[in-house]
Write a protein that holds these residues in place. Structure first.
Motif, PDB file in Angstrom:
ATOM      1  N   LYS A 180       0.838  -1.192   0.000  1.00 20.35           N
ATOM      2  CA  LYS A 180       0.000   0.000   0.000  1.00 20.35           C
ATOM      3  C   LYS A 180       0.881   1.253   0.000  1.00 20.35           C
ATOM      4  CE  LYS A 180      -4.023  -2.139   0.418  1.00 20.35           C
ATOM      5  NZ  LYS A 180      -5.063  -2.037  -0.636  1.00 20.35           N
ATOM      6  N   LEU A 181       0.478   2.255  -0.789  1.00 25.07           N
ATOM      7  CA  LEU A 181       1.233   3.495  -0.881  1.00 25.07           C
ATOM      8  C   LEU A 181       0.427   4.646  -0.289  1.00 25.07           C
ATOM      9  CD1 LEU A 181       2.666   3.174  -4.516  1.00 25.07           C
ATOM     10  CD2 LEU A 181       3.725   2.484  -2.359  1.00 25.07           C
ATOM     11  N   THR A 182       1.060   5.423   0.557  1.00 17.83           N
ATOM     12  CA  THR A 182       0.400   6.551   1.204  1.00 17.83           C
ATOM     13  C   THR A 182       0.933   7.861   0.646  1.00 17.83           C
ATOM     14  OG1 THR A 182       2.039   6.587   2.992  1.00 17.83           O
ATOM     15  CG2 THR A 182       0.066   5.239   3.323  1.00 17.83           C
ATOM     16  N   LYS A 183       0.135   8.926   0.782  1.00 16.36           N
ATOM     17  CA  LYS A 183       0.529  10.242   0.301  1.00 16.36           C
ATOM     18  C   LYS A 183       1.751  10.751   1.071  1.00 16.36           C
ATOM     19  CE  LYS A 183      -2.808  10.987  -2.713  1.00 16.36           C
ATOM     20  NZ  LYS A 183      -2.538  11.201  -4.171  1.00 16.36           N
ATOM     21  N   ALA A 184       2.635  11.427   0.367  1.00 15.16           N
ATOM     22  CA  ALA A 184       3.815  11.984   1.011  1.00 15.16           C
ATOM     23  C   ALA A 184       3.443  13.186   1.859  1.00 15.16           C
ATOM     24  CB  ALA A 184       4.847  12.391  -0.041  1.00 15.16           C
ATOM     25  N   GLY A 185       4.048  13.298   3.044  1.00 12.81           N
ATOM     26  CA  GLY A 185       3.840  14.450   3.907  1.00 12.81           C
ATOM     27  C   GLY A 185       2.425  14.612   4.385  1.00 12.81           C
ATOM     28  N   ALA A 186       1.732  13.477   4.620  1.00 10.82           N
ATOM     29  CA  ALA A 186       0.352  13.559   5.092  1.00 10.82           C
ATOM     30  C   ALA A 186       0.323  14.226   6.459  1.00 10.82           C
ATOM     31  CB  ALA A 186      -0.266  12.176   5.152  1.00 10.82           C
ATOM     32  N   ALA A 187      -0.556  15.237   6.618  1.00 12.33           N
ATOM     33  CA  ALA A 187      -0.678  15.958   7.890  1.00 12.33           C
ATOM     34  C   ALA A 187      -1.440  15.126   8.885  1.00 12.33           C
ATOM     35  CB  ALA A 187      -1.393  17.297   7.674  1.00 12.33           C
ATOM     36  N   ALA A 188      -1.194  15.389  10.152  1.00 13.50           N
ATOM     37  CA  ALA A 188      -1.908  14.673  11.193  1.00 13.50           C
ATOM     38  C   ALA A 188      -3.376  15.046  11.159  1.00 13.50           C
ATOM     39  CB  ALA A 188      -1.314  15.007  12.566  1.00 13.50           C
ATOM     40  N   SER A 189      -4.210  14.110  11.503  1.00 15.57           N
ATOM     41  CA  SER A 189      -5.647  14.337  11.469  1.00 15.57           C
ATOM     42  C   SER A 189      -6.073  15.276  12.584  1.00 15.57           C
ATOM     43  CB  SER A 189      -6.377  13.000  11.639  1.00 15.57           C
ATOM     44  OG  SER A 189      -6.101  12.456  12.910  1.00 15.57           O
ATOM     45  N   PRO A 190      -7.222  16.005  12.413  1.00 17.52           N
ATOM     46  CA  PRO A 190      -7.704  16.893  13.477  1.00 17.52           C
ATOM     47  C   PRO A 190      -7.891  16.165  14.794  1.00 17.52           C
ATOM     48  CG  PRO A 190      -8.884  17.323  11.431  1.00 17.52           C
ATOM     49  CD  PRO A 190      -8.051  16.094  11.201  1.00 17.52           C
ATOM     50  N   ALA A 191      -8.349  14.913  14.694  1.00 18.34           N
ATOM     51  CA  ALA A 191      -8.563  14.146  15.925  1.00 18.34           C
ATOM     52  C   ALA A 191      -7.252  13.957  16.659  1.00 18.34           C
ATOM     53  CB  ALA A 191      -9.191  12.791  15.598  1.00 18.34           C
ATOM     54  N   ALA A 192      -6.169  13.682  15.868  1.00 17.13           N
ATOM     55  CA  ALA A 192      -4.863  13.502  16.499  1.00 17.13           C
ATOM     56  C   ALA A 192      -4.395  14.800  17.130  1.00 17.13           C
ATOM     57  CB  ALA A 192      -3.848  13.015  15.459  1.00 17.13           C
ATOM     58  N   ASP A 193      -4.619  15.940  16.397  1.00 20.65           N
ATOM     59  CA  ASP A 193      -4.220  17.235  16.949  1.00 20.65           C
ATOM     60  C   ASP A 193      -4.970  17.534  18.235  1.00 20.65           C
ATOM     61  OD1 ASP A 193      -3.895  18.770  13.667  1.00 20.65           O
ATOM     62  OD2 ASP A 193      -2.499  17.594  14.885  1.00 20.65           O
ATOM     63  N   ASN A 194      -6.292  17.278  18.245  1.00 23.18           N
ATOM     64  CA  ASN A 194      -7.095  17.517  19.435  1.00 23.18           C
ATOM     65  C   ASN A 194      -6.621  16.666  20.585  1.00 23.18           C
ATOM     66  OD1 ASN A 194      -8.669  19.374  18.080  1.00 23.18           O
ATOM     67  ND2 ASN A 194     -10.242  17.887  17.501  1.00 23.18           N
ATOM     68  N   HIS A 195      -6.251  15.417  20.233  1.00 23.94           N
ATOM     69  CA  HIS A 195      -5.774  14.515  21.280  1.00 23.94           C
ATOM     70  C   HIS A 195      -4.480  15.038  21.889  1.00 23.94           C
ATOM     71  CE1 HIS A 195      -4.928  10.780  23.392  1.00 23.94           C
ATOM     72  NE2 HIS A 195      -3.710  10.796  22.862  1.00 23.94           N
ATOM     73  N   GLN A 196      -3.556  15.535  20.997  1.00 22.88           N
ATOM     74  CA  GLN A 196      -2.302  16.065  21.498  1.00 22.88           C
ATOM     75  C   GLN A 196      -2.528  17.311  22.347  1.00 22.88           C
ATOM     76  OE1 GLN A 196       0.037  16.681  18.010  1.00 22.88           O
ATOM     77  NE2 GLN A 196       0.438  14.502  17.681  1.00 22.88           N
ATOM     78  N   MET A 197      -3.483  18.187  21.921  1.00 20.70           N
ATOM     79  CA  MET A 197      -3.764  19.391  22.693  1.00 20.70           C
ATOM     80  C   MET A 197      -4.337  19.036  24.041  1.00 20.70           C
ATOM     81  SD  MET A 197      -5.333  21.912  19.746  1.00 20.70           S
ATOM     82  CE  MET A 197      -5.695  23.165  20.958  1.00 20.70           C
ATOM     83  N   THR A 198      -5.258  18.070  24.046  1.00 16.39           N
ATOM     84  CA  THR A 198      -5.862  17.638  25.303  1.00 16.39           C
ATOM     85  C   THR A 198      -4.809  17.073  26.233  1.00 16.39           C
ATOM     86  OG1 THR A 198      -7.921  17.148  24.164  1.00 16.39           O
ATOM     87  CG2 THR A 198      -7.594  16.142  26.326  1.00 16.39           C
ATOM     88  N   ALA A 199      -3.899  16.261  25.658  1.00 18.77           N
ATOM     89  CA  ALA A 199      -2.844  15.671  26.479  1.00 18.77           C
ATOM     90  C   ALA A 199      -1.952  16.753  27.057  1.00 18.77           C
ATOM     91  CB  ALA A 199      -2.018  14.685  25.636  1.00 18.77           C
ATOM     92  N   SER A 200      -1.654  17.789  26.225  1.00 17.97           N
ATOM     93  CA  SER A 200      -0.815  18.884  26.695  1.00 17.97           C
ATOM     94  C   SER A 200      -1.515  19.670  27.799  1.00 17.97           C
ATOM     95  CB  SER A 200      -0.479  19.814  25.520  1.00 17.97           C
ATOM     96  OG  SER A 200       0.276  20.913  25.953  1.00 17.97           O
ATOM     97  N   GLN A 201      -2.824  19.923  27.613  1.00 15.52           N
ATOM     98  CA  GLN A 201      -3.582  20.648  28.624  1.00 15.52           C
ATOM     99  C   GLN A 201      -3.642  19.867  29.929  1.00 15.52           C
ATOM    100  OE1 GLN A 201      -7.282  21.274  26.667  1.00 15.52           O
ATOM    101  NE2 GLN A 201      -6.562  22.991  25.428  1.00 15.52           N
ATOM    102  N   ASP A 202      -3.869  18.553  29.799  1.00 12.46           N
ATOM    103  CA  ASP A 202      -3.922  17.713  30.998  1.00 12.46           C
ATOM    104  C   ASP A 202      -2.590  17.741  31.719  1.00 12.46           C
ATOM    105  OD1 ASP A 202      -6.064  15.120  29.567  1.00 12.46           O
ATOM    106  OD2 ASP A 202      -6.520  17.087  30.447  1.00 12.46           O
TER     107      ASP A 202
END
Length: 247
Positions: A180-202
């Motif tokens: 399987k081939l994936t797009k180059a430089g795929a950005a992180a999903s909004p859900a992942a960003d929200n998860h990282q922000m939540t983790a940082s806030q916590d």
């Protein structure tokens, strides 16, 4: 008329036979020829392994042929030496030459690699072997590369891993290896960003709570120290008065 125990015995036997049939048919499905890892990035270079298990109870694998897609050719392909095996690389003329970054044109590309075992390199029953290949740049106009493979045994049996899986249908008995081939430089999903922000806030909240707790503890210990000091001073004065009165 059958008795109840006889009916139960017949039912149990039927269930066991059905389970045995399922296991017998599921066993070979676990021994697929696959590409490891199964994903890579479009436009990049990667190293993969064609993992080949031997699912036979008696025969050993002596030859493995992997066909490379000519509709999505790869310009550079090289094999890693494997003791006990000889790799033969075949190339084919391309209908449409590949343009390189330097402006050159590649008119032929690898179309098949055949690994042949000597007396020491056979894949025995219940064993597997990995055939490593470096390839790139990977095409950017498709989301997968299909590598149809043939596996030859020393008893003359040839297993053809050429069946392509289709959406909504059961997996074929001999599925073809797919990268399987994936797009180059795929950005992180909004859900992942929200998860990282939540983790940082916590984490920030936890640090703040820990700091507040430390400050509170320090203040409490300070107050206790002052009280103990006052009590000690009072006891000292009382002792001196008693001593003066007795003299």
């Amino acid at each position: 008329m059958r008795s109840l125990p006889a009916r139960r015995l017949a039912t149990t036997t039927a269930v066991l036979l059905a389970a045995g049939t399922v296991l017998a048919t599921a066993g070979p499905a676990l021994a697929h020829v696959t590409v490891q890892p199964g994903t890579a990035q479009q436009g990049g270079y990667t190293a993969v392994s064609f993992r080949v298990p031997d699912e036979s109870d008696t025969a050993s694998t002596t030859k493995v042929e992997v066909n490379f897609p000519t509709d999505h050719p790869v310009a550079s392909v090289s094999t890693q030496p494997l003791p006990g095996w000889t790799a033969t690389v075949e190339k084919s003329k391309l209908a449409t030459p590949i343009k390189t970054d330097d402006g050159d044109s590649i008119t032929d590309a690898v179309s098949k690699i055949t690994w042949t075992a000597d007396a020491t390199g056979k894949i025995g029953p219940g064993q597997f072997q990995e055939f490593k290949v470096s390839l790139g740049p990977l095409p950017t106009d498709t989301d997968q590369l299909v590598f149809k493979a043939l596996q030859t045994k020393d008893d003359g049996t040839v297993v053809r891993w050429i069946d392509e899986a289709k959406d909504g249908q059961p997996e074929p008995q001999h599925p073809t290896p797919v990268l399987k081939l994936t797009k180059a430089g795929a950005a992180a999903s909004p859900a992942a960003d929200n998860h990282q922000m939540t983790a940082s806030q916590d984490s920030s909240k936890s640090a703040a709570a820990s700091s507040a707790s430390s400050d509170s503890t320090a203040r409490t210990l300070g107050v206790v120290g002052i009280v103990v000091g006052v009590i000690g001073a009072a006891l000292g004065v009382a002792g001196l008065r008693r001593k003066g009165a007795s003299s």
